[in-house]
Design a protein around this motif. Sequence first.
Motif, PDB file in Angstrom:
ATOM      1  N   SER A  96       0.839  -1.210  -0.020  1.00  0.00           N
ATOM      2  CA  SER A  96      -0.180   0.094  -0.008  1.00  0.00           C
ATOM      3  C   SER A  96       0.850   1.272  -0.006  1.00  0.00           C
ATOM      4  O   SER A  96       0.323   2.321   0.377  1.00  0.00           O
ATOM      5  CB  SER A  96      -0.940  -0.163   1.328  1.00  0.00           C
ATOM      6  OG  SER A  96      -0.199  -0.157   2.452  1.00  0.00           O
ATOM      7  N   ARG A 101      -0.647   2.406  -4.470  1.00  0.00           N
ATOM      8  CA  ARG A 101      -2.156   2.782  -3.904  1.00  0.00           C
ATOM      9  C   ARG A 101      -3.392   2.458  -4.787  1.00  0.00           C
ATOM     10  O   ARG A 101      -4.344   2.041  -4.641  1.00  0.00           O
ATOM     11  CB  ARG A 101      -2.251   3.956  -2.918  1.00  0.00           C
ATOM     12  CG  ARG A 101      -3.259   3.832  -2.315  1.00  0.00           C
ATOM     13  CD  ARG A 101      -3.426   4.867  -1.147  1.00  0.00           C
ATOM     14  NE  ARG A 101      -3.275   6.325  -1.945  1.00  0.00           N
ATOM     15  CZ  ARG A 101      -3.400   7.589  -1.226  1.00  0.00           C
ATOM     16  NH1 ARG A 101      -3.799   7.568  -0.048  1.00  0.00           N
ATOM     17  NH2 ARG A 101      -3.314   8.439  -2.189  1.00  0.00           N
ATOM     18  N   ALA A 104      -4.675  -0.856  -5.222  1.00  0.00           N
ATOM     19  CA  ALA A 104      -5.265  -1.618  -4.027  1.00  0.00           C
ATOM     20  C   ALA A 104      -6.597  -2.319  -4.340  1.00  0.00           C
ATOM     21  O   ALA A 104      -6.852  -3.656  -3.788  1.00  0.00           O
ATOM     22  CB  ALA A 104      -5.249  -0.603  -2.849  1.00  0.00           C
ATOM     23  N   TRP A 105      -7.670  -1.601  -4.899  1.00  0.00           N
ATOM     24  CA  TRP A 105      -8.838  -2.256  -5.145  1.00  0.00           C
ATOM     25  C   TRP A 105      -8.811  -3.601  -6.069  1.00  0.00           C
ATOM     26  O   TRP A 105      -9.272  -4.412  -5.552  1.00  0.00           O
ATOM     27  CB  TRP A 105      -9.921  -1.327  -5.602  1.00  0.00           C
ATOM     28  CG  TRP A 105     -11.227  -1.826  -5.831  1.00  0.00           C
ATOM     29  CD1 TRP A 105     -11.764  -2.104  -7.034  1.00  0.00           C
ATOM     30  CD2 TRP A 105     -12.285  -2.217  -4.913  1.00  0.00           C
ATOM     31  NE1 TRP A 105     -12.944  -2.569  -6.781  1.00  0.00           N
ATOM     32  CE2 TRP A 105     -13.423  -2.707  -5.741  1.00  0.00           C
ATOM     33  CE3 TRP A 105     -12.295  -1.879  -3.684  1.00  0.00           C
ATOM     34  CZ2 TRP A 105     -14.345  -2.915  -5.025  1.00  0.00           C
ATOM     35  CZ3 TRP A 105     -13.509  -2.407  -3.193  1.00  0.00           C
ATOM     36  CH2 TRP A 105     -14.627  -2.878  -3.672  1.00  0.00           C
ATOM     37  N   VAL A 129      -5.842  -5.726   4.594  1.00  0.00           N
ATOM     38  CA  VAL A 129      -6.141  -4.656   5.079  1.00  0.00           C
ATOM     39  C   VAL A 129      -5.641  -4.148   6.666  1.00  0.00           C
ATOM     40  O   VAL A 129      -5.392  -3.071   6.889  1.00  0.00           O
ATOM     41  CB  VAL A 129      -7.764  -4.638   5.159  1.00  0.00           C
ATOM     42  CG1 VAL A 129      -8.378  -3.524   5.621  1.00  0.00           C
ATOM     43  CG2 VAL A 129      -8.257  -4.813   3.567  1.00  0.00           C
ATOM     44  N   ASP A 132      -2.184  -3.422   6.544  1.00  0.00           N
ATOM     45  CA  ASP A 132      -1.543  -2.203   5.872  1.00  0.00           C
ATOM     46  C   ASP A 132      -2.330  -0.927   6.761  1.00  0.00           C
ATOM     47  O   ASP A 132      -1.537   0.151   6.564  1.00  0.00           O
ATOM     48  CB  ASP A 132      -2.155  -2.101   4.565  1.00  0.00           C
ATOM     49  CG  ASP A 132      -1.376  -3.033   3.827  1.00  0.00           C
ATOM     50  OD1 ASP A 132      -0.547  -4.011   4.207  1.00  0.00           O
ATOM     51  OD2 ASP A 132      -1.328  -2.726   2.549  1.00  0.00           O
ATOM     52  N   ASP A 133      -3.222  -0.984   7.196  1.00  0.00           N
ATOM     53  CA  ASP A 133      -3.830   0.144   8.271  1.00  0.00           C
ATOM     54  C   ASP A 133      -3.343  -0.103   9.597  1.00  0.00           C
ATOM     55  O   ASP A 133      -3.874  -0.991  10.261  1.00  0.00           O
ATOM     56  CB  ASP A 133      -5.148   0.308   8.099  1.00  0.00           C
ATOM     57  CG  ASP A 133      -5.439   1.879   8.562  1.00  0.00           C
ATOM     58  OD1 ASP A 133      -5.370   1.866   9.687  1.00  0.00           O
ATOM     59  OD2 ASP A 133      -6.036   2.771   8.040  1.00  0.00           O
ATOM     60  N   ASP A 186      -0.152   3.721   6.306  1.00  0.00           N
ATOM     61  CA  ASP A 186      -0.262   2.400   5.441  1.00  0.00           C
ATOM     62  C   ASP A 186       1.026   2.461   4.895  1.00  0.00           C
ATOM     63  O   ASP A 186       1.280   1.516   3.996  1.00  0.00           O
ATOM     64  CB  ASP A 186      -1.378   2.484   4.625  1.00  0.00           C
ATOM     65  CG  ASP A 186      -1.622   3.700   3.727  1.00  0.00           C
ATOM     66  OD1 ASP A 186      -0.740   4.228   3.861  1.00  0.00           O
ATOM     67  OD2 ASP A 186      -2.490   3.881   3.285  1.00  0.00           O
TER      68      ASP A 186
ATOM     69  N   TRP B 100      -9.544   2.428  -1.163  1.00  0.00           N
ATOM     70  CA  TRP B 100      -8.484   2.204  -0.395  1.00  0.00           C
ATOM     71  C   TRP B 100      -8.557   2.865   1.010  1.00  0.00           C
ATOM     72  O   TRP B 100      -8.858   2.212   2.051  1.00  0.00           O
ATOM     73  CB  TRP B 100      -7.178   2.355  -0.871  1.00  0.00           C
ATOM     74  CG  TRP B 100      -6.223   2.000   0.453  1.00  0.00           C
ATOM     75  CD1 TRP B 100      -5.305   2.893   1.127  1.00  0.00           C
ATOM     76  CD2 TRP B 100      -5.896   0.722   1.055  1.00  0.00           C
ATOM     77  NE1 TRP B 100      -4.625   2.087   2.196  1.00  0.00           N
ATOM     78  CE2 TRP B 100      -5.003   0.966   2.086  1.00  0.00           C
ATOM     79  CE3 TRP B 100      -6.380  -0.706   1.022  1.00  0.00           C
ATOM     80  CZ2 TRP B 100      -4.477   0.028   2.992  1.00  0.00           C
ATOM     81  CZ3 TRP B 100      -5.892  -1.726   1.910  1.00  0.00           C
ATOM     82  CH2 TRP B 100      -4.813  -1.380   2.683  1.00  0.00           C
ATOM     83  N   ARG B 101      -8.827   4.269   0.911  1.00  0.00           N
ATOM     84  CA  ARG B 101      -9.164   4.904   1.968  1.00  0.00           C
ATOM     85  C   ARG B 101     -10.707   4.609   2.706  1.00  0.00           C
ATOM     86  O   ARG B 101     -10.968   4.614   3.915  1.00  0.00           O
ATOM     87  CB  ARG B 101      -9.231   6.574   1.851  1.00  0.00           C
ATOM     88  CG  ARG B 101      -7.798   6.798   1.380  1.00  0.00           C
ATOM     89  CD  ARG B 101      -7.569   8.385   1.658  1.00  0.00           C
ATOM     90  NE  ARG B 101      -8.673   9.076   1.171  1.00  0.00           N
ATOM     91  CZ  ARG B 101      -8.992  10.112   1.513  1.00  0.00           C
ATOM     92  NH1 ARG B 101      -8.809  10.571   3.025  1.00  0.00           N
ATOM     93  NH2 ARG B 101      -9.867  11.002   0.958  1.00  0.00           N
ATOM     94  N   THR B 104     -10.492   0.808   4.518  1.00  0.00           N
ATOM     95  CA  THR B 104      -9.849   0.962   5.641  1.00  0.00           C
ATOM     96  C   THR B 104     -10.469   1.876   6.752  1.00  0.00           C
ATOM     97  O   THR B 104     -10.509   1.533   8.042  1.00  0.00           O
ATOM     98  CB  THR B 104      -8.272   1.637   5.665  1.00  0.00           C
ATOM     99  OG1 THR B 104      -8.405   2.971   4.935  1.00  0.00           O
ATOM    100  CG2 THR B 104      -7.340   0.674   4.698  1.00  0.00           C
TER     101      THR B 104
END
Lengths: 345, 316
Positions: A96, A101, A104-105, A129, A132-133, A186, B100-101, B104
């Motif tokens: 990430s 980024r 990512a999806w 997930v 990475d966060d 991340d 992504w945001r 998360t």
Amino acid sequence: MTERQPINLGEDMTDDRGTEIVMYWIRSERDSRNPNPIFGPMLEQYAAAFASVNVELRWISVDDLVIGSTGGKPSVHVFGERVDPHKAFFHTMLMSSPHNRIDAWRHLTTYAALEAAGFFVTVPFMHSVMNDDKMLTNLQVFRGAGRAVPTVRINTRGWGTNGVRVDEDVLPAAGISFPAVVKPVDWDGGHSVFLAESQEKLDALLSIAGSADLTMVVQPYLGSDTVDCRVFCVDGEPFVMNIRRPVDGNIAGNVAQGGAWGLVPVPDELAAAARKVAAVFALPYLSVDFLVAGDEWWLSEAELDAGSPDVPMAAIRFDSYRKRFADFVRTGADQRTWQFIGGAQ
Amino acid sequence: MTTGSAATQRVDGDVVLYWLRTERDSIRISDGFRAHTLEVYEQAAHAAGMTLVPVTVDDITATDAEEAAVIRVAGREIDPRRTVFHTAPASTPANMPDMWRYVTTTGILEAAGFCVTVPTQHGIAYSDSFVFLTRFGEHGVPSLPTVRVCTREIEVHEKNRFQLSQWGLDFPVVVKPAHWDGGAGGAFVADTSRRLSTIFQLAGASETTVLVQPWLGEDTISHRIQCFAGEPEDTGETVPDHVVASASKIAQEIGLPYLCLDFVEAQGEFWLSGVDLGVFSADTDAKTATKQLQSYRNHFDRFSSGERGVRRWAYV
């Protein structure tokens, strides 16, 4: 434009029953055309490690995968060739960092599609997930395993430039004063870890971060003597610790930041905490990072595909994947953890 | 925090339903969106005893320093005992840069103990129709045969990446995005190799992952079955019992307070074709919106009362 070809880094790849095993490592497609030379030493290390555990490594991107279900049963093709779920598995750790980024999806949904198609993956998509966060890890996994570093997580879109800011009492309420550590939530490798000495410097950093809509975390600065202790675990059991120490005034002690490192036995107290975290994730391989300042320690993060400092360590890592995959094939049952970690009811 | 979103509006209801959106449309809410979408769901929320407030991920600040995490929305600390978040990810193209945001942030809300309408893992897995079709094709109605193709640089790699004959499919085929709110929209019928390559390349411009499925003919009928807390709505006699039974099985296994299951009918045969996780949309009538919001309210009440099993973390 030339076709990308899988890179075969080993020879005589067979599993315990004499059949070939392939691990497809799904990399970001942002570096798949021209591998960055900075990864040269890592690739050589991995080639040696994979050769020692009898697994053939092939680098692919999500684009190389076609997954379908047209005959009543799902199947997966890589480079147009059908893959046998009993002879191949996928390394599915999401990257990430900023240049990745945008994908990512596509990565997360592809990992989910592989899981749904009945393939063994080293890291289930929700674990990526979580990994990475970092604040997500803290909230779910570290509860009960030890004290996590106090953290405030801030979305930075429009910070300063669009009048966005956090009330001044938010940081003090979390026990955070200046100087404070500020970093992306991340990224990896200790990149972009800053020390903000004042509210003005924090605002400046968050404004710059806002230019990329980064999510940032603010944490207390634990002092210049703080070291990062990474405890490696295989099948949930801690086996060695890497002490990483920042040098030349750096804030982060990561090797990528030039930090000094050394492997040592795992102290009992940290082993106990790492064991609890590893049990929650239930993965074949992971590391648990601690920040240690004097006699005090804090859980820092879990790293589900922590880089290996040398070939023997890399071999242990990849062998853990191979063994878990062998269990998957032998039992016909999935060894993955399908539960969202934390499982609160 | 101060933002341009509606998060700063006064909140009066007993329970607040924060509609978590991406920030791609939050600075200026258009008149059309307000009239055809926002007001419909605001009224539906009101009928269920909730106040609907659209917010973006940027409005959320999280603190982890005490026993329980603290979540602030637009600077105001919020209480999980009177707050629920609508977290169905809108996976249409305009929102993709923020996905992504988004996921998360929904993960953070779940981990912090808040009730969400769509858990993060459901939002990721089932926004991609392939995962849904693969998981639920053996629940009484077969899934449409489907091949999932990534399209980045497809113009270079198509021959090696995808050949129709390898998958037992013939022209014409339907090509459509794998996500885009349950795969709706963007469907294209390709009847030749050249047309297939062309649509692949157009999708490749945005690196959109697509599904390739057989085209069932012009007389194909779509059936959408709404499910509330695992129970399909009464469909009358529009679909046969075995389809309703399949919908019931799937909805109970997924376990969301609300979702829509899509089936297609062609030449007397039924196929499972997709799922919608409850993304608020402009074509929803007031009656449907009210039932959806009431189901969320019921879910929140069970969640708040600590009823076991309401909060579904399992991958299903």
